[in-house]
Design an enzyme around this catalytic site. Structure first.
Site, PDB file in Angstrom:
ATOM      1  N   CYS A   6       0.457   3.312  -2.670  1.00 13.20           N
ATOM      2  CA  CYS A   6       0.529   4.194  -1.508  1.00 13.20           C
ATOM      3  C   CYS A   6       2.012   4.406  -1.178  1.00 13.20           C
ATOM      4  CB  CYS A   6      -0.201   3.584  -0.315  1.00 13.20           C
ATOM      5  SG  CYS A   6       0.551   2.056   0.320  1.00 13.20           S
ATOM      6  N   GLU A  24       0.013  -9.359   7.486  1.00  8.60           N
ATOM      7  CA  GLU A  24      -0.033  -8.245   8.428  1.00  8.60           C
ATOM      8  C   GLU A  24      -0.621  -8.659   9.768  1.00  8.60           C
ATOM      9  OE1 GLU A  24      -2.339  -4.057   9.180  1.00  8.60           O
ATOM     10  OE2 GLU A  24      -1.950  -4.617   7.089  1.00  8.60           O
TER      11      GLU A  24
END
Length: 324
Positions: free
Chosen positions: A8, A125
């Protein structure tokens, strides 16, 4: 091959940023706080080029003239404060999609809401995102969410919340106080349909308790790259001729693992989550089974030809892995 797969833009930006730093700051050491991305082979290649990977809590040992790279997952708020306090040269590669979630949980705190995060409390994260919340609780799944919803409805004890979510709540978390007003967000790489179902579970629980939803907020924070890849593999899985799936990416990669789950949910055929092309031969394959934490080896895994194989790769997987 799925229509959307592989790197990505956030992952690509992080890798390019570190490569640029290696060329621009040849006379300085370059440190990355944790993994840059969840692909062990990419991280290993960067390490060969001189990048030093370090636990964020060891930041005190970094030389004043070194370059500090914040990974694509982000890092804890207190680590940012230490970096800025030491006026260190910093390259922040935090994905914009992750920053959106950080900003959202910060807003929850300013407005008196506790952040409930659908994620994995040990994931880089979620560790980073939760640090921006005033108070938080991290739920991994619908069964865990149901425990919290039972408490919200008055059908579960606070002690059960604290024991079940030890390590997944903010310091001083008090269920009776901090679950009165909740804002729900998610780690950007989770299963999109599962996150939406969890959001609705909490909305319904608050509505049943209060008779209104003014004490509930939510924001869809699955990143676009994660959703695009899940949608693409789901569409491929529904193809009637697919016999098996191969999903390529790091075993610690949440988004890659969820691609395997998505494939299996849409077509219950064998799914093999491998890290790279050399994990299989015609006779055997080493892969991470769905819902397990350790790799396994399967002999005689390849059906007799003709066989139709569905192929995809996680957002932190180099395109070269599939080209092999």
């Amino acid at each position: 091959l799925a229509n959307v797969w592989g790197f990505c833009y956030g992952v690509l930006y992080a890798i390019e940023s570190v490569s640029h730093a290696l060329n621009q700051y040849r006379d300085r050491k370059i440190y990355v706080l944790g993994d840059l991305i969840h692909n062990p082979h990419v991280n290993a290649e960067l390490q060969k080029r001189g990048v030093i990977f370090i636990d964020p809590d060891e930041i005190a040992r970094i030389e004043p003239d070194a370059v500090v790279v914040v990974p694509a997952f982000g890092t804890r708020k207190d680590i940012f404060e230490k970096i800025h306090g030491r006026q260190m040269l910093t390259i922040d590669t935090t994905c914009p999609e992750v920053k959106t979630v950080e900003e959202e949980v910060s807003r929850f705190g300013r407005e008196g809401f506790t952040a409930i995060i659908h994620g994995k409390f040990e994931h880089q994260e979620s560790i980073a995102t939760s640090s921006f919340a005033e108070h938080y609780l991290i739920v991994r799944s619908k069964p865990e969410s149901e425990i919290v919803c039972r408490f919200i409805r008055g059908k579960e004890k606070g002690d059960v919340i604290l024991s079940t979510f030890a390590g997944a709540v903010s310091v001083g978390f008090d269920p009776a106080t901090h679950l009165k007003r909740i804002g729900v967000a998610n780690q950007t790489t989770m299963l999109m349909n599962e996150s939406m179902e969890i959001f609705e579970m909490f909305r319904t629980a608050v509505l049943e308790r209060d008779g209104h939803t003014r004490n509930f907020e939510s924001m869809k924070t699955i990143c676009s790259a994660t959703q695009d890849r899940q949608d693409a593999v789901a569409a491929l899985a529904r193809h009637e001729s697919i016999d098996i799936f191969i999903d390529v990416g790091g075993h610690s990669s949440s988004n890659t693992r969820n691609l395997a789950i998505t494939a299996h949910q849409n077509r219950p055929v064998p799914v093999y989550h491998i890290e790279r092309a050399d994990n299989f031969t015609q006779d055997s394959i080493t892969y991470l089974p769905i819902h397990q934490n350790s790799p396994a080896t399967q002999e005689n895994w390849l059906p007799k030809t003709p066989v139709h194989i569905g192929l995809t790769a996680g957002a932190s997987t180099p395109h070269s892995e599939l080209e092999l």
